[in-house]
Design an enzyme around this catalytic site. Sequence first.
Site, short mmCIF file in Angstrom:
data_model
loop_
_atom_site.label_atom_id
_atom_site.label_comp_id
_atom_site.label_asym_id
_atom_site.label_seq_id
_atom_site.Cartn_x
_atom_site.Cartn_y
_atom_site.Cartn_z
CD GLU B 51 -1.73 -2.37 1.66
OE1 GLU B 51 -0.54 -2.59 1.95
OE2 GLU B 51 -2.64 -3.21 1.80
CG PHE B 113 -10.22 -8.91 11.11
CD1 PHE B 113 -8.99 -9.36 11.57
CD2 PHE B 113 -10.47 -8.94 9.75
CE1 PHE B 113 -8.04 -9.84 10.69
CE2 PHE B 113 -9.53 -9.43 8.86
CZ PHE B 113 -8.30 -9.88 9.33
CD GLN B 114 -7.64 -6.72 7.48
OE1 GLN B 114 -8.53 -6.47 6.68
NE2 GLN B 114 -6.47 -7.26 7.14
CE LYS B 163 -17.28 -5.64 3.02
NZ LYS B 163 -16.79 -6.96 3.45
CG MET B 473 23.29 11.42 3.16
SD MET B 473 24.55 12.41 2.31
CE MET B 473 23.58 13.05 0.95
#
Lengths: 153, 562
Positions: B51, B113-114, B163, B473
């Site tokens: 993502e 959940f999630q 949802k 760096m």
Amino acid sequence: MRRVISVIVLNEHGVLSRISGLFAGRGYNIDTLTVAPIPETNLSRLSIVTVGDEKVLEQIVKQLHKLIPTYKVIETGEFVEKEMALVKIPLSENFGGLDAILKAYNGIVANTNENFIVVMVADDTIRVKNFLKAIKKYNPIDIVCGGSVLMDM
Amino acid sequence: MKAISGSQMISEALHKEGVEIVFGYPGGAALNIYDETYKQKYFKHILVRHEQAAVHAADGYARASGKVGVAFVTSGPGFTNAVTGLATAYSDSIPIVLISGQVASSLIGTDAFQEIDAVGISRPCVKHNYLVNSIKELPRILKEAFYIARSGRPGPVHVDIPKDITAAIGDFDYPQEIKMLTYKPTYKGNAKQIKKAAEAISAAKRPLLYLGGGVIASNASELVRKFAKKTGIPAIETLMGLGVLAHDDENLLAMAGMHGSYAANMALSETDLLIALGARFDDRITGKLSEFARYAKIIHVDIDPSSISKIVNAHFPIVGDLNFVLEELIEKVEVNPENIKDWKDILSRYDKLNPLAYSDSDEILKPQWVIEETAKIAGDDTIISTDVGQHQMWAAQFYPFSRPRQLITSGGLGTMGYGLPAAIGSKCADPKKTVINFTGDGSILMNIQELMTAAENGIAVINIILNNNFLGMVRQWQTFFYEKRYSSTDLSMQPDFVKIVEGFGGVGFVCHTKDEFRKALKEAIKLGKVAMLDVRVDRFEDVLPMVPAGAAIYNMILKSKE
């Protein structure tokens, strides 16, 4: 330096969090914060009391302006500022002189039951502080202070 | 007005906003959105493999095209993975709309959940965000999201949609116009201030143009070029401003800042009038603040009022869109070339005294040579993305950028892992251009899985790893400031990058010599596939000049510490 800021925002989900986040994100403390809807609008007014140097405060004011739900930020000019405090005192205390103190600070008895008396004042910040000092001799068991409520003139 | 589902509303809104491509990754809470994505014909969906890369790709697309980049992710970990992408875009003011799925409204707040408080997390790293509470408000919110992302100072906007709302049916009343009580960016600068600024410019003996990413964001580069040509005022660019003036523009002194050129940093230190256009005085540019532009009055033009006098005090603050402000300034300003002749002579001497340079070698590849040679082989019709580190600074110093939106790089947040997905997004924005990602052996491993995205979609991006077996760096800082204690920066253990890219369906090359590099790059361009050039460069090459953090910008380290 102590600063008072009045912010008018859209009354929507998460707006308080956006504003407090601006202060928290800069490691900056809010002394008091009160918020309530403005009657007959979809706006809310926040009254914020904070302390900090001029430059950081200027930046905070700009960042407040930048928030999408911000309608207006008022941070200069003359304000009427009032705070309130509730004080719970056991009824077993000797209340000699309490009436005079309440009278001096426009205080009232807000409620009582068989154990306690709750008194209340709403006044200028400094006067509320003085009231709390004066009331100390009655050994209050709880003090609740509300934040400043501001109105620009 | 027709009644449709929340998911259909998203598709319709994207269509109305002219969205042609979306980067994303599905998941449980985004299933309705993805089902509709499968059915619709308006936009192409590119499946990324992480993502974070979805948002970086949308960001690269936005930077290369000037349009709003769009990404879809699911709730919980899908969203939290995307946060670095949002923060990257926020730091550089890139317009993005991120749509995340959220658990159903009835489950919000139950540690389902999630589930995660997505708007709570994204709040400090977006321009604005929304949690959609009702199907009724979805069309308005989508319209506002695009408007806010692209207007004023652009930035990412996050819309979190439960949802059940993507499944709910409602009237799709998409607003034609935006009516927001509280959000009204200022476009036209204050005429009096512009007049004062024009007078100051006309009178200055040592004026300097300071060009930032805001010039590119506002598409004002042409006007800046016109202004620079009319006035002949010397100019410096920030990392984000590279390409505003072409690299060979006679007025340009190259990039300023921590790894800026000697001439650019000396110009900043000695100017009497700094004309900052769309630049935000980042600490990588200013160095020690009390010494920054110490003789200068400052004109600061920015569309974001909170940017002005945030870091340095502006004597001529102008809030507005550069296009409006520059039109007026160009008209009003008159610079007598004699007035600034001595100043230009001085700067020219500085440029000759310590030009941007390196010691080339035929024994070992120098990273700067690789960058210069890439430009020669790939030609001008390229887009360059970078990751973050030494290779990024060498690209900034040595690649001859000739136009805005040619360099796609994470300036503000400095996000390693940005380069490859951003290159993918850039190639989607402009498929005809060669897209090259300069990366490091540290950076590339942070989003290397996106080789799959590129291979699957035939997105021919070329990754040039300037491989020095170091987190270069950080190693450089350890060399200069930590007595060469190379704590956790030695990357001697290396994967086989050629096998990796081949495993993903692309082509790979290892280059030890100049000839090998030239041949490999030409072959990669010709093949038109996702490619990886593992270029073994000098391990201990430093990015110079360098200004130590917190030092005055004129205190430059000009030589390596040996």
